[in-house]
Design an enzyme around this catalytic site. Structure first.
Site, PDB file in Angstrom:
ATOM      1  N   CYS A  31       0.836  -1.201   0.000  1.00 11.51           N
ATOM      2  CA  CYS A  31       0.000   0.000   0.000  1.00 11.51           C
ATOM      3  C   CYS A  31       0.874   1.255   0.000  1.00 11.51           C
ATOM      4  CB  CYS A  31      -0.917  -0.007   1.221  1.00 11.51           C
ATOM      5  SG  CYS A  31      -2.090   1.357   1.244  1.00 11.51           S
ATOM      6  N   ARG A  88     -13.189   0.783  -4.608  1.00 11.49           N
ATOM      7  CA  ARG A  88     -12.646   0.807  -3.244  1.00 11.49           C
ATOM      8  C   ARG A  88     -11.902   2.105  -2.972  1.00 11.49           C
ATOM      9  NH1 ARG A  88      -8.588  -0.471   0.399  1.00 11.49           N
ATOM     10  NH2 ARG A  88      -9.257  -1.890   2.065  1.00 11.49           N
TER      11      ARG A  88
END
Length: 488
Positions: A304, A401
């Site tokens: 991430c 998302r």
């Protein structure tokens, strides 16, 4: 004006303090709450990522006592089919088995069994059981236009049991008659269910598995906030999903809060998790909307880049503590991301988490989606963040998302994750064994007989970078890699 709210810590900034203990690691219980209404036998959840969790991983997770969350980077029908694969993989008793009538042709029967991946079908007439037809009956049959009544095992030879019969008696019956399936009938010979010897064997092989009230493996599925979400949720609930995860990068947003509220209002029987969040205020907003649990973690994952690209997030230990302090045990929280070692799982639970969601730990395992690749003398599997370009491009589930439009083209997407590869790790069961073994050790050191003891009584010390260097292996060359310790 610069406003610094607090100093924030992550896993490498703290250590758990040992305490007086009468607890042995082998004696601890790892049972814990996932949501208000669902318990797991180990505090482990596999991440809703397209290189981590599809039905094969979800089945393995449930068999080991945890739960898998199916990713949403697929169309509605495909995700619902994945749920069904998990729910049908093992059942104490199949409550609503597929049936045929005596007039059904053998050709039609074969089509039904092939489409549903089953081998035995009860034959029913006027709601009463008249026989059963199995793969043995059709294997060498050449006349496919004849009715199944010609080849089925009829009532005169049919073995049945009454509802409520004990497991021991059913097993004895299966063994006595050398059969693999037995029909469960009511007082008027009406069909109540189907029991198979395969399910007994699976239950014996995995005694710690996580199951629902009907003896089926538990499974969760991720949804977003897009226009197709109502249809997706409806299809997932119909398929038998146990928990819905409203899964976004920013759970403290109006769309997520309203979607959690909508799911609870329309499907109150289904447990709902909201996320991802990093603050107490976000947790209380989701609690007020009806969430049965919250998922904590903005940017801690190995793939991430949200904290770098957006400058947003909170180190994970402080995020967990902030949410746990606000919730005051009203609902559980899931610590999502940034867990390379079993000791970090113990730290997350000590900070207030009830369960741990992992992605990178399970990526590269046999059960993870994707092909094994050979590169520079080693085997690998692909692993990518759901905010990576590859995951978002052309797939509405992942772009949704991160509140982006996949139809805009790859050049218009702003990724918050990367694509990479991880070494092939073999069966996930070995990793789960090592991770849970490390957690058991931590509970022994802290005198925690159950997960809740560790959550409530853990004490931490803040350490320096020198303290962390001292904690890792040092002043030696590793000649044989340990199964639970890998650096770099």
């Amino acid at each position: 004006m610069l406003t610094i709210v607090q100093e924030a810590l992550t896993f490498d900034d703290v250590l758990l303090l040992p305490a007086y203990s009468t607890v042995l690691p082998k004696d601890v219980s790892l049972k814990t709450r996932l949501t208000r209404g669902i318990y797991l036998n180990i505090p482990l959840v596999s991440a809703a990522m397209d290189t981590v969790t599809e039905s094969r991983m979800a089945i393995a997770m449930a068999q080991n006592g945890g739960i898998g969350i199916l990713h949403k980077n697929m169309d509605i029908a495909a995700q619902a089919a994945e749920v069904r694969r998990v729910k049908k993989f093992e059942a104490g008793m199949v409550k609503d088995p597929i049936t045929v009538s005596p007039e059904t042709t053998v050709r039609e029967l074969i089509a039904i069994t092939s489409a549903n991946n089953i081998s035995g079908v009860p034959v029913v007439k006027d709601s009463k059981v008249v026989g059963i037809v199995t793969g043995r009956d059709t294997r060498f049959e050449t006349n496919l236009e004849q009715p199944v009544s010609n080849i089925m095992t009829g009532q005169d030879r049919l073995v049945t049991v009454r509802e409520g019969e004990s497991k021991e008696n059913i097993q004895a019956l299966l063994q006595k008659h050398r059969i693999e399936k037995v029909l469960v009938v009511g007082e008027s010979n009406e069909l109540k269910g189907l029991i198979t010897v395969t399910d007994f064997r699976k239950a014996e092989s995995y005694p710690n598995s996580c199951k629902d009230d009907l003896g089926r493996l538990r499974v969760g599925a991720a949804v977003g906030t897009g226009a197709d979400t109502p249809s997706r949720v409806e299809a997932l609930v119909e398929a038998g999903v146990d928990v819905i995860v409203v899964d976004t990068a920013h759970g403290h947003s109006a769309g997520v809060i309203e979607r959690v509220r909508w799911v609870k209002q329309n499907f109150p029987q289904v447990q709902v998790i909201g996320g991802n969040i990093a603050t107490g205020d976000a947790a209380l907003a989701l609690l007020d909307a009806g969430a049965d649990a919250v998922k904590v973690g903005i940017g801690p994952g190995s793939i991430c880049t949200t904290r770098i690209v957006a400058g947003i997030g909170m180190p994970q230990i402080s995020a967990i503590d902030s949410v746990a302090s606000a919730l005051k045990d009203q609902i559980p929280l899931i610590a999502d991301g940034g867990i390379p070692f079993s000791g970090d799982m113990a730290k997350a639970i000590g900070a207030g988490a009830s369960t741990i969601m992992v992605g990178s730990l399970l990526a590269g395992t046999e059960e993870a989606p994707g092909e094994v690749e050979f590169f520079q003398g080693r085997y690998y599997k692909a692993y990518r963040g759901m905010g990576s370009l590859g995951a978002m491009a052309g797939r509405t589930g992942s772009a949704d998302r991160y509140f982006q439009d996949s139809k805009a083209g790859a050049e218009k997407l702003v990724p918050e994750g990367i694509e990479g590869r991880v070494p092939y790790k073999g069966p996930m069961g070995n990793i789960v064994h090592q991770m849970m073994g490390g957690l058991r050790s931590s509970m022994g050191y802290t005198g925690s007989a159950v997960i809740e003891d560790l959550r409530q009584n853990a004490k931490f010390v803040k350490i320096t970078s020198a303290g962390m260097s001292e904690s890792h292996v040092h002043d030696v060359t590793i000649t044989k890699e340990a199964p639970n310790y890998r650096v770099g």
